[in-house]
Enzyme design. Sequence first.
Site, PDB file in Angstrom:
ATOM      1  N   LYS A 171       1.338  -1.806  -0.368  1.00  0.00           N
ATOM      2  CA  LYS A 171       0.280  -0.275   0.304  1.00  0.00           C
ATOM      3  C   LYS A 171       0.899   1.301  -0.121  1.00  0.00           C
ATOM      4  O   LYS A 171       0.629   2.399  -0.898  1.00  0.00           O
ATOM      5  CB  LYS A 171      -0.826  -0.100   1.147  1.00  0.00           C
ATOM      6  CG  LYS A 171      -1.484  -0.881   1.162  1.00  0.00           C
ATOM      7  CD  LYS A 171      -3.251  -1.212   2.455  1.00  0.00           C
ATOM      8  CE  LYS A 171      -1.812  -0.959   4.063  1.00  0.00           C
ATOM      9  NZ  LYS A 171      -1.766  -2.333   4.418  1.00  0.00           N
ATOM     10  N   ARG A 224      -9.676  -0.337   9.686  1.00  0.00           N
ATOM     11  CA  ARG A 224      -8.987  -0.966   9.259  1.00  0.00           C
ATOM     12  C   ARG A 224      -9.753  -1.702  10.176  1.00  0.00           C
ATOM     13  O   ARG A 224      -9.803  -2.774  11.174  1.00  0.00           O
ATOM     14  CB  ARG A 224      -7.497  -0.995  10.574  1.00  0.00           C
ATOM     15  CG  ARG A 224      -6.363  -1.294   9.619  1.00  0.00           C
ATOM     16  CD  ARG A 224      -5.209  -0.896  10.338  1.00  0.00           C
ATOM     17  NE  ARG A 224      -4.053  -2.102  10.366  1.00  0.00           N
ATOM     18  CZ  ARG A 224      -3.187  -1.434   9.610  1.00  0.00           C
ATOM     19  NH1 ARG A 224      -3.183  -0.401   8.796  1.00  0.00           N
ATOM     20  NH2 ARG A 224      -1.982  -2.154   9.174  1.00  0.00           N
ATOM     21  N   ARG A 281      11.452  -6.344   4.672  1.00  0.00           N
ATOM     22  CA  ARG A 281      11.163  -5.293   5.212  1.00  0.00           C
ATOM     23  C   ARG A 281      12.324  -5.226   6.112  1.00  0.00           C
ATOM     24  O   ARG A 281      12.921  -3.818   6.970  1.00  0.00           O
ATOM     25  CB  ARG A 281      10.371  -4.911   4.566  1.00  0.00           C
ATOM     26  CG  ARG A 281      10.029  -2.997   5.187  1.00  0.00           C
ATOM     27  CD  ARG A 281       8.117  -2.776   5.064  1.00  0.00           C
ATOM     28  NE  ARG A 281       7.416  -2.914   6.370  1.00  0.00           N
ATOM     29  CZ  ARG A 281       6.171  -3.057   5.923  1.00  0.00           C
ATOM     30  NH1 ARG A 281       5.540  -2.713   5.378  1.00  0.00           N
ATOM     31  NH2 ARG A 281       5.766  -2.592   6.957  1.00  0.00           N
ATOM     32  N   ARG A 299      11.556  -1.490  11.863  1.00  0.00           N
ATOM     33  CA  ARG A 299      10.559  -1.430  12.442  1.00  0.00           C
ATOM     34  C   ARG A 299      10.836  -2.192  14.023  1.00  0.00           C
ATOM     35  O   ARG A 299      10.753  -3.587  13.030  1.00  0.00           O
ATOM     36  CB  ARG A 299       9.410  -1.408  11.336  1.00  0.00           C
ATOM     37  CG  ARG A 299       9.166   0.056  11.029  1.00  0.00           C
ATOM     38  CD  ARG A 299       8.011  -0.241   9.884  1.00  0.00           C
ATOM     39  NE  ARG A 299       6.541  -1.139  10.304  1.00  0.00           N
ATOM     40  CZ  ARG A 299       5.347  -0.995   9.705  1.00  0.00           C
ATOM     41  NH1 ARG A 299       5.640  -0.173   8.108  1.00  0.00           N
ATOM     42  NH2 ARG A 299       4.759  -1.841  10.150  1.00  0.00           N
ATOM     43  N   ARG A 318      -0.211  -9.408  13.354  1.00  0.00           N
ATOM     44  CA  ARG A 318      -0.781  -8.767  12.579  1.00  0.00           C
ATOM     45  C   ARG A 318      -1.985  -9.621  11.112  1.00  0.00           C
ATOM     46  O   ARG A 318      -2.437  -8.475  10.702  1.00  0.00           O
ATOM     47  CB  ARG A 318       0.392  -7.566  11.869  1.00  0.00           C
ATOM     48  CG  ARG A 318       0.830  -6.600  13.306  1.00  0.00           C
ATOM     49  CD  ARG A 318       2.376  -6.281  12.076  1.00  0.00           C
ATOM     50  NE  ARG A 318       2.106  -5.666  11.520  1.00  0.00           N
ATOM     51  CZ  ARG A 318       3.941  -6.175  10.155  1.00  0.00           C
ATOM     52  NH1 ARG A 318       4.374  -6.408  11.270  1.00  0.00           N
ATOM     53  NH2 ARG A 318       3.623  -4.752   9.290  1.00  0.00           N
TER      54      ARG A 318
END
Length: 191
Positions: free
Chosen positions: A14, A89, A128, A134, A146
């Site tokens: 996204k 969400r 990532r 992160r 998640r």
Amino acid sequence: MINLILFGPPGSGKGTQAAKLVEKYNLLHISTGDLFRYEMGNNTPLGLEAKSYINKGELVPDSVTIGMLRNKVEANPDVAGYIFDGFPRTIPQSEALDKLMAEMDQKISKLIMLDVEDVEIVTRLLERGKTSGRKDDADEGVIRNRIDVYKDNTFPVYDFYAQSGTSVKVDGMGSIEEIFDRLCAQIDAIK
Ligand code: ADP
């Protein structure tokens, strides 16, 4: 105005696609994840509250998230439209967004879901995590949480907008350019 919800599981691309869409369509990109990371980076009270949820792969409570989103939208009224990334969400967030749009005499033009398989998501997020810094990308257990939260709490948002014929899916597998072209075709089809 063109008001898009860019939808899909964590790691579906996204943010990458939103950056390209912003250039082409001159829309304001609002990523709640980016807004939270900004607050966390500055150790604000909002950031400190958000951190306790984000690092476990849980959702930040709706009241906090909706308030933050509303502030961002209301601070930027004179735009050609918005790309909402990572919001809504939950169903209450969807209802709050529709209310906010209605107050502005606007509505969501389209929700576009990037469809990506679970295995691919885990691979992308772990990759990532090597460079993003992160915490929520670094641990496979948090990533799986998640994905579960996405399925349980977030996927219903797709059906919520499908009721008004606003939801579409595009194939989120392939090259960045291929996926971008699929998204543009959907946006160009908005009357
Ligand atoms: P990703 O989609 O890759 O998981 P995001 O940057 O969109 O990453 O979001 C990171 C985290 O921020 C989420 O896992 C969640 O904890 C929190 N978050 C972001 N947007 C929302 C939201 N709309 N409601 C609740 N929590 C959110």
